[in-house]
Design an enzyme around this catalytic site. Structure first.
Site, PDB file in Angstrom:
ATOM      1  N   THR A 195      39.903  31.547  49.802  1.00  0.00           N
ATOM      2  CA  THR A 195      39.464  33.091  49.810  1.00  0.00           C
ATOM      3  C   THR A 195      39.937  33.641  51.138  1.00  0.00           C
ATOM      4  O   THR A 195      40.193  34.749  51.102  1.00  0.00           O
ATOM      5  CB  THR A 195      37.779  33.090  49.812  1.00  0.00           C
ATOM      6  OG1 THR A 195      37.237  32.531  50.907  1.00  0.00           O
ATOM      7  CG2 THR A 195      37.208  32.581  48.554  1.00  0.00           C
ATOM      8  N   VAL A 241      37.781  38.708  50.333  1.00  0.00           N
ATOM      9  CA  VAL A 241      36.667  39.351  49.661  1.00  0.00           C
ATOM     10  C   VAL A 241      36.184  38.044  48.822  1.00  0.00           C
ATOM     11  O   VAL A 241      36.353  37.832  47.553  1.00  0.00           O
ATOM     12  CB  VAL A 241      36.865  40.498  48.686  1.00  0.00           C
ATOM     13  CG1 VAL A 241      36.092  41.036  47.895  1.00  0.00           C
ATOM     14  CG2 VAL A 241      37.980  41.331  49.315  1.00  0.00           C
ATOM     15  N   HIS A 242      35.283  37.220  49.523  1.00  0.00           N
ATOM     16  CA  HIS A 242      35.057  35.807  49.047  1.00  0.00           C
ATOM     17  C   HIS A 242      34.532  35.705  47.549  1.00  0.00           C
ATOM     18  O   HIS A 242      35.197  35.065  46.741  1.00  0.00           O
ATOM     19  CB  HIS A 242      34.022  35.213  50.013  1.00  0.00           C
ATOM     20  CG  HIS A 242      34.349  35.073  51.199  1.00  0.00           C
ATOM     21  ND1 HIS A 242      35.474  34.253  51.588  1.00  0.00           N
ATOM     22  CD2 HIS A 242      33.896  35.998  52.369  1.00  0.00           C
ATOM     23  CE1 HIS A 242      35.365  34.594  53.040  1.00  0.00           C
ATOM     24  NE2 HIS A 242      34.595  35.698  53.428  1.00  0.00           N
ATOM     25  N   ASP A 243      33.262  36.471  47.180  1.00  0.00           N
ATOM     26  CA  ASP A 243      32.790  36.198  45.749  1.00  0.00           C
ATOM     27  C   ASP A 243      33.560  36.869  44.638  1.00  0.00           C
ATOM     28  O   ASP A 243      33.350  36.305  43.814  1.00  0.00           O
ATOM     29  CB  ASP A 243      31.401  37.138  46.101  1.00  0.00           C
ATOM     30  CG  ASP A 243      30.594  36.295  46.875  1.00  0.00           C
ATOM     31  OD1 ASP A 243      30.833  34.942  47.329  1.00  0.00           O
ATOM     32  OD2 ASP A 243      29.593  36.708  47.449  1.00  0.00           O
TER      33      ASP A 243
END
Length: 313
Positions: A195, A241-243
């Protein structure tokens, strides 16, 4: 055939982006429910933010169930310093029109996973893993209903974002992560290792702004605010924008690469609490049960995000 999906989440800025991406992809993702957990902010705020995301995504038929308000064992922690006091930076928050579904997220998981055909439901876990861990502790037989669990969590090569070695979602409830890992469910981990390569940029934020619709304005405003701390702290040219990478992997797995590893979660008190240890080179010879992602196509992620956000209001 669409993926039968439950999203377990603690919105959170990047969670909202992930939820909008999922809700804009009904042909590929059959979103059964959103379950919420305390994490980035307290449960009442994560549950409100999930309902806001549902409203913004135009999917009123998707139920939102509130779940665990605290971790299994450890003292609760939150990430308001990153996500703001309301958990949704850059945009006004308000009480959504549609309420929570009656009942509890843990009970919903037990009931649903206990009834469905074997290995049929995918769970995207983009917050602490408390809800699923509680469900597995109470009804371990529900494992049979799970096709796979895709986790945003962990860090190996990258280092941590809450301690020198731990990523926030695992640090927030490492005991829950270990319960899920020990259950034997097929696991995909989307860690900071990948990520932190999927970064915003001026051109990518401009790409989102150019959509000109409400969804683009919301995501653009959220990301403009959300990425600032990481850019400053890590010296990055953009912010992760990890998720959203979890949903992107479900939609376009060819954007990512990794390998199967044996994985441990450190639940011992001390400086390595919450660390994920991936046996990347197979040094132990132990069974490789977890697909650990390492590389990703950042522009491909933002192209996909823009394509799907353009479908929303």
């Amino acid at each position: 055939m669409p993926i039968d999906l439950i999203i377990d989440t603690d919105p959170g800025a990047d969670d909202v982006v992930a939820l909008l991406l999922a809700m804009a992809s009904p042909a590929e993702l059959k979103l059964r429910a959103i379950t919420t957990v305390a994490g980035n902010v307290r449960l009442e705020k994560t549950s409100r933010n999930a309902r806001l995301a549902r409203e913004w995504g135009g999917r009123p038929e998707v139920p939102v169930y509130a779940g665990a308000g605290r971790p299994l064992l450890r003292t609760p922690i939150y990430a308001a310093h990153v996500h703001g006091s309301e958990g949704c930076p850059g945009v006004p928050v308000y009480e959504p029109t549609a309420p929570l579904a009656p009942g509890n997220a843990v009970d919903y998981l037990i009931e649903t996973l206990g009834k469905v055909p074997e290995q049929s439901i995918t769970i995207a876990m983009i917050g602490p893993q408390t809800n699923l861990a509680l469900a597995l502790i109470q009804a371990p037989e529900i494992v049979r209903g799970i096709k796979q669990v895709v986790v945003m969590g962990g860090a190996h090569f990258n280092g941590g974002n809450i301690t020198p070695v731990a990523e926030f979602n695992l640090f927030a409830d490492p005991h829950a992560a270990q319960v899920v890992l020990d259950s034997g469910v097929p696991l995909v981990y989307v860690p900071l290792d990948v990520t932190h390569k999927m970064l915003t940029s001026e051109s990518r934020l401009a790409q989102i702004a150019a959509l000109g619709n409400r969804a683009g304005q919301l995501v653009g405003s959220i990301l403009e605010e959300y990425v600032k701390p990481d850019m400053l702290h890590y010296g990055l040219p953009g912010g992760p924008v990890h998720d959203a990478s979890v949903i992107a992997w479900l939609l376009r797995p060819e954007l990512f690469s990794g390998r199967k590893v044996h994985l441990w979660i450190d639940t011992r008190e001390g400086p390595t609490f919450g660390q994920s240890i991936a046996d990347w080179y197979g040094k132990t010879g132990l069974e490789k049960k977890v697909l650990w992602l390492l590389e990703g196509d950042a522009q491909g992620l933002f192209d996909l995000l823009c394509e799907r956000l353009a479908r929303l209001d």
